[in-house]
Design a protein around this motif. Sequence first.
Motif, mmCIF file in Angstrom:
data_model
loop_
_atom_site.group_PDB
_atom_site.id
_atom_site.type_symbol
_atom_site.label_atom_id
_atom_site.label_comp_id
_atom_site.label_asym_id
_atom_site.label_seq_id
_atom_site.Cartn_x
_atom_site.Cartn_y
_atom_site.Cartn_z
ATOM 1 N N GLY A 154 9.358 -27.705 2.350
ATOM 2 C CA GLY A 154 9.636 -28.904 1.563
ATOM 3 C C GLY A 154 10.294 -28.623 0.233
ATOM 4 O O GLY A 154 10.300 -29.493 -0.647
ATOM 5 N N PHE A 155 10.844 -27.422 0.054
ATOM 6 C CA PHE A 155 11.453 -27.019 -1.223
ATOM 7 C C PHE A 155 10.478 -27.181 -2.378
ATOM 8 O O PHE A 155 10.862 -27.464 -3.512
ATOM 9 N N GLY A 156 9.189 -27.003 -2.076
ATOM 10 C CA GLY A 156 8.167 -27.081 -3.112
ATOM 11 C C GLY A 156 7.545 -28.446 -3.290
ATOM 12 O O GLY A 156 6.666 -28.619 -4.134
ATOM 13 N N SER A 157 7.991 -29.437 -2.510
ATOM 14 C CA SER A 157 7.407 -30.784 -2.569
ATOM 15 C C SER A 157 6.632 -31.083 -1.289
ATOM 16 O O SER A 157 6.796 -30.400 -0.268
ATOM 17 N N TRP A 158 5.788 -32.102 -1.371
ATOM 18 C CA TRP A 158 5.071 -32.588 -0.200
ATOM 19 C C TRP A 158 5.986 -33.599 0.495
ATOM 20 O O TRP A 158 6.180 -34.709 0.008
ATOM 21 N N VAL A 159 6.561 -33.213 1.632
ATOM 22 C CA VAL A 159 7.549 -34.043 2.314
ATOM 23 C C VAL A 159 6.978 -34.570 3.624
ATOM 24 O O VAL A 159 6.489 -33.810 4.463
ATOM 25 N N THR A 160 7.045 -35.871 3.783
ATOM 26 C CA THR A 160 6.607 -36.548 5.005
ATOM 27 C C THR A 160 7.832 -37.127 5.701
ATOM 28 O O THR A 160 8.706 -37.696 5.057
ATOM 29 N N ILE A 161 7.877 -36.994 7.021
ATOM 30 C CA ILE A 161 8.997 -37.503 7.798
ATOM 31 C C ILE A 161 8.683 -38.899 8.329
ATOM 32 O O ILE A 161 7.618 -39.130 8.901
ATOM 33 N N SER A 162 9.615 -39.830 8.126
ATOM 34 C CA SER A 162 9.565 -41.133 8.790
ATOM 35 C C SER A 162 10.597 -41.077 9.911
ATOM 36 O O SER A 162 11.800 -41.050 9.665
ATOM 37 N N ASP A 163 10.121 -41.031 11.134
ATOM 38 C CA ASP A 163 10.961 -40.722 12.297
ATOM 39 C C ASP A 163 11.622 -41.975 12.863
ATOM 40 O O ASP A 163 10.962 -42.845 13.411
ATOM 41 N N GLU A 164 12.934 -42.048 12.716
ATOM 42 C CA GLU A 164 13.714 -43.158 13.261
ATOM 43 C C GLU A 164 14.684 -42.676 14.347
ATOM 44 O O GLU A 164 15.709 -43.313 14.596
ATOM 45 N N TYR A 181 15.905 -32.639 -7.750
ATOM 46 C CA TYR A 181 16.164 -33.647 -8.780
ATOM 47 C C TYR A 181 14.912 -34.473 -9.045
ATOM 48 O O TYR A 181 14.514 -34.684 -10.200
ATOM 49 N N LEU A 182 14.255 -34.917 -7.994
ATOM 50 C CA LEU A 182 13.024 -35.690 -8.147
ATOM 51 C C LEU A 182 11.925 -34.860 -8.811
ATOM 52 O O LEU A 182 11.152 -35.374 -9.630
ATOM 53 N N GLN A 183 11.863 -33.582 -8.472
ATOM 54 C CA GLN A 183 10.854 -32.707 -9.063
ATOM 55 C C GLN A 183 10.975 -32.636 -10.576
ATOM 56 O O GLN A 183 9.966 -32.526 -11.288
ATOM 57 N N ARG A 184 12.210 -32.703 -11.082
ATOM 58 C CA ARG A 184 12.409 -32.612 -12.532
ATOM 59 C C ARG A 184 11.746 -33.760 -13.277
ATOM 60 O O ARG A 184 11.526 -33.680 -14.492
ATOM 61 N N PHE A 185 11.428 -34.831 -12.554
ATOM 62 C CA PHE A 185 10.758 -35.982 -13.171
ATOM 63 C C PHE A 185 9.328 -36.132 -12.656
ATOM 64 O O PHE A 185 8.730 -37.203 -12.748
ATOM 65 N N GLY A 186 8.792 -35.047 -12.122
ATOM 66 C CA GLY A 186 7.400 -35.027 -11.686
ATOM 67 C C GLY A 186 7.132 -35.720 -10.365
ATOM 68 O O GLY A 186 5.981 -35.987 -10.031
ATOM 69 N N ILE A 187 8.180 -36.015 -9.612
ATOM 70 C CA ILE A 187 8.014 -36.699 -8.323
ATOM 71 C C ILE A 187 8.074 -35.649 -7.218
ATOM 72 O O ILE A 187 9.130 -35.099 -6.920
ATOM 73 N N GLU A 188 6.930 -35.369 -6.624
ATOM 74 C CA GLU A 188 6.827 -34.273 -5.659
ATOM 75 C C GLU A 188 6.252 -34.725 -4.317
ATOM 76 O O GLU A 188 5.998 -33.894 -3.450
ATOM 77 N N ASP A 189 6.035 -36.016 -4.158
ATOM 78 C CA ASP A 189 5.536 -36.590 -2.903
ATOM 79 C C ASP A 189 6.656 -37.462 -2.352
ATOM 80 O O ASP A 189 6.928 -38.543 -2.871
ATOM 81 N N VAL A 190 7.336 -36.983 -1.314
ATOM 82 C CA VAL A 190 8.587 -37.588 -0.865
ATOM 83 C C VAL A 190 8.552 -37.891 0.631
ATOM 84 O O VAL A 190 8.165 -37.042 1.434
ATOM 85 N N VAL A 191 8.961 -39.095 0.986
ATOM 86 C CA VAL A 191 9.159 -39.486 2.382
ATOM 87 C C VAL A 191 10.651 -39.400 2.686
ATOM 88 O O VAL A 191 11.470 -39.897 1.908
ATOM 89 N N VAL A 192 11.007 -38.750 3.779
ATOM 90 C CA VAL A 192 12.403 -38.635 4.196
ATOM 91 C C VAL A 192 12.541 -39.257 5.582
ATOM 92 O O VAL A 192 11.837 -38.851 6.514
#
Length: 236
Positions: free
Chosen positions: A69-79, A40-51
């Motif tokens: 990352g399903f084609g996105s740059w995904v960074t993990i915030s570890d909690e 969904y985010l990719q459809r709006f050009g957002i491909e740098d995602v923190v999860v």
Amino acid sequence: MKAMLFAAGLGTRLKPFTDHHPKALAEVNGKTLLEHNIRYLQRFGIEDVVVNVHHFGDQIIEVIEENSGFGSWVTISDERDEVLETGGGLKKAAEHFRDEESFLVMNVDVLTNLDLNKLIEEHNRNLAFATLAVMDRDSSRKLLFDHQMILCGWENKETGKQRIVRPTSFRSMAFSGIQILTPQILDMPFEGKFSMIDVYLHFAEEYLIKGFDHTGNVFIDVGKPDSLEKASYLFE
């Protein structure tokens, strides 16, 4: 623009699935909520995602790595050591967003066809501190706005409790869990475990926090097993 997906919650409403898995990996039509929202985010050009991750965080990390990352740059915030709720989770991930003009944050367990470009345009037009996507729909907890859609408070409709920061006449709206923020909000004066609602009510006394009404869009808060079934009819 960068984005953050809140995926650390316990997902108690999705039991028994969440007794063994994180809510982010619940599936709608063969795709996890995590994948649905990354795409969904990719459809709006957002491909740098923190999860952010906590509950069965290893499973989320494994799925992200296995799918690149399903084609996105995904960074993990570890909690995984401590659940921090939405506000604490964003504060922990703050380093990823301080250099941005603005960034998007959304809950992983919502599905919608909201046009994010319109939300972003409204945020930029108003030079807002934060812009919150809201709808006129049933919810036990609602945000309160004046006639200009400026945030004025919060209420629990079941208990009658209210928190008012700008006394005026109100329009109550349900928060959709999607927001555009400026990095100044990262200097929130809270520590540990806290909600983004606390952050918004704190800053609303001094800064412009606006609501963006997207009533009429398809929207599902995928919090219960029956909502997963409903979502399967609406989202591919």
